[in-house]
Design an enzyme around this catalytic site. Sequence first.
Site, PDB file in Angstrom:
ATOM      1  N   LYS A  62     -12.660  -1.509   6.043  1.00  0.00           N
ATOM      2  CA  LYS A  62     -11.974  -2.379   6.995  1.00  0.00           C
ATOM      3  C   LYS A  62     -12.505  -2.174   8.406  1.00  0.00           C
ATOM      4  O   LYS A  62     -13.017  -3.103   9.005  1.00  0.00           O
ATOM      5  CB  LYS A  62     -10.468  -2.143   6.942  1.00  0.00           C
ATOM      6  CG  LYS A  62      -9.825  -2.860   5.752  1.00  0.00           C
ATOM      7  CD  LYS A  62      -9.116  -1.966   4.820  1.00  0.00           C
ATOM      8  CE  LYS A  62      -8.715  -2.731   3.547  1.00  0.00           C
ATOM      9  NZ  LYS A  62      -8.008  -1.865   2.614  1.00  0.00           N
TER      10      LYS A  62
ATOM     11  N   ASP B  50      -1.874   6.857   6.129  1.00  0.00           N
ATOM     12  CA  ASP B  50      -2.929   6.023   5.556  1.00  0.00           C
ATOM     13  C   ASP B  50      -3.319   4.993   6.618  1.00  0.00           C
ATOM     14  O   ASP B  50      -2.659   3.968   6.774  1.00  0.00           O
ATOM     15  CB  ASP B  50      -2.410   5.330   4.285  1.00  0.00           C
ATOM     16  CG  ASP B  50      -3.407   4.305   3.741  1.00  0.00           C
ATOM     17  OD1 ASP B  50      -4.511   4.161   4.311  1.00  0.00           O
ATOM     18  OD2 ASP B  50      -3.066   3.637   2.733  1.00  0.00           O
TER      19      ASP B  50
ATOM     20  N   TRP C  96       0.836  -1.213   0.000  1.00  0.00           N
ATOM     21  CA  TRP C  96       0.000   0.000   0.000  1.00  0.00           C
ATOM     22  C   TRP C  96       0.862   1.251   0.000  1.00  0.00           C
ATOM     23  O   TRP C  96       0.528   2.229  -0.668  1.00  0.00           O
ATOM     24  CB  TRP C  96      -0.996  -0.018   1.159  1.00  0.00           C
ATOM     25  CG  TRP C  96      -2.093  -1.010   0.923  1.00  0.00           C
ATOM     26  CD1 TRP C  96      -2.383  -2.110   1.671  1.00  0.00           C
ATOM     27  CD2 TRP C  96      -3.043  -1.009  -0.172  1.00  0.00           C
ATOM     28  NE1 TRP C  96      -3.441  -2.797   1.119  1.00  0.00           N
ATOM     29  CE2 TRP C  96      -3.864  -2.149  -0.010  1.00  0.00           C
ATOM     30  CE3 TRP C  96      -3.263  -0.173  -1.263  1.00  0.00           C
ATOM     31  CZ2 TRP C  96      -4.899  -2.466  -0.900  1.00  0.00           C
ATOM     32  CZ3 TRP C  96      -4.290  -0.493  -2.156  1.00  0.00           C
ATOM     33  CH2 TRP C  96      -5.088  -1.617  -1.967  1.00  0.00           C
TER      34      TRP C  96
HETATM   35  C1  LIG Z   1      -7.431  -1.374   1.564  1.00  0.00           C
HETATM   36  C2  LIG Z   1      -6.356  -0.362   1.644  1.00  0.00           C
HETATM   37  C3  LIG Z   1      -6.232   0.676   0.688  1.00  0.00           C
HETATM   38  C4  LIG Z   1      -7.124   0.778  -0.524  1.00  0.00           C
HETATM   39  O1  LIG Z   1      -8.370   1.254  -0.225  1.00  0.00           O
HETATM   40  P1  LIG Z   1      -9.462   1.502  -1.373  1.00  0.00           P
HETATM   41  O2  LIG Z   1     -10.655   1.891  -0.578  1.00  0.00           O
HETATM   42  O3  LIG Z   1      -9.614   0.220  -2.138  1.00  0.00           O
HETATM   43  O4  LIG Z   1      -8.967   2.593  -2.249  1.00  0.00           O
HETATM   44  C5  LIG Z   1      -5.219   1.602   0.870  1.00  0.00           C
HETATM   45  N1  LIG Z   1      -4.375   1.540   1.922  1.00  0.00           N
HETATM   46  C6  LIG Z   1      -4.462   0.561   2.850  1.00  0.00           C
HETATM   47  C7  LIG Z   1      -3.499   0.538   4.002  1.00  0.00           C
HETATM   48  C8  LIG Z   1      -5.451  -0.411   2.742  1.00  0.00           C
HETATM   49  O5  LIG Z   1      -5.542  -1.388   3.665  1.00  0.00           O
END
Ligand SMILES: *Cc1c(COP(=O)(O)O)cnc(C)c1O
Length: 382
Positions: free
Chosen positions: A217, A193, A122
């Site tokens: 999540k 993030d 990511w």
């Molecule tokens: C799942 C995830 C993403 C991507 O998220 P989207 O909603 O599919 O754009 C980005 N960063 C992390 C750490 C993630 O777990």
Amino acid sequence: MPDDVYADIKNANQSLRKHTMRKVWNFNAGPAMLPEEVLTQAQAEMLDWHGTGMSIMELGHRGPEFKIVADQAEADLRELMDIPKNYHVLFLPGGATAQFAMVPLNLFSKDHHADYIDTGIWSKKAIDEAKRYGDVNIAAKLEIHNDLLQIPTQEKWSLNPQSAYVHYTPNETIEGVQFHWVPKTGDVPLVADMSSMILAQPIDVSQYGIIYAGAQKNIGQAGIAVVIIRDDLINDPLSHTPTLYNYKIHVENKSFYNTPPTYSWYIAGLVLAWMKKQGGVKKFAEINKRKSQKLYAMIDSHKDFFINAIHHDSRSIMNIPFNLTSPELTQEFLDSATAAGLTNLKGHRLSGGVRASIYNAMPEEAVDTLIDFMKEFIRTRG
Ligand SMILES: *Cc1c(COP(=O)(O)O)cnc(C)c1O
């Protein structure tokens, strides 16, 4: 597949589930399982939201009804995370991936360079996106010592004090590594993030410039991201920035510049209200600690069967990947787990193996059931 061998687990699992309607425990990394109470409430309110005779997804986003939902979700998030007044809270479409672009587009207005910490897949996606708009300095990378993945300590980082910001990923959902400390970046804004760890444990929001997280999540369903941004970072973006990627526009319009993903926002609101009712972030942090510690203890105490190749100081409390020492048993492990009602334990397509994602909505009893299943697997296969 030796179905009968797992009858005990299945039975134990079924009796645990007497107080739930759900047939399986879903260990998917995202979209992930939601609290049963939230799904039941959404179901009850589906055809008639609070006497309106309409579903919340049919109601105008600028009407008084949706305003109640939107304002309450923001108020609950502010309370749960103790967000200071000088931070804006936005609910934006495009998931976390849209933020990979929005952060550089909006923060590169003065200086077109940033520091990124590369700790996994990511992080790399965020880096690739930022490179389209300016210069990226990879200030540190995930390390491997004695075959164990480890988060690099800050004295090894090469930060540029002139950078527009420092970006990192506190929990890498795929690798299963987590920072258990907050980087110190002085006057340079820290951008995080937090998609797979927001609300999992208390944090001090004031240490960050921007926090963002896709909802699917730990906050709700896909289609929306939460962005928490300090007021002084709201400036004019790069001139070619699309209107919908402009933080200033979203702040001025309170995330209502265009039609927001109203149902995703509503579900996020139900999850946040549920979290408050359960005792808030501190309570979840305690449970998350217990859940992850017992699963790691199970893996570590059966090294002849399972391996989690991550240094103890860098292990995630949310995403726990592991391998079987006999890779040829992996598929049987996954199939038997599914038969026992433990689904979506397959590792990420890039890393293989097994991964248990145990976000806030995953009850401790589900982790106990997984551990019982692992013991039984060893007993019958060992
Ligand atoms: C799942 C995830 C993403 C991507 O998220 P989207 O909603 O599919 O754009 C980005 N960063 C992390 C750490 C993630 O777990």
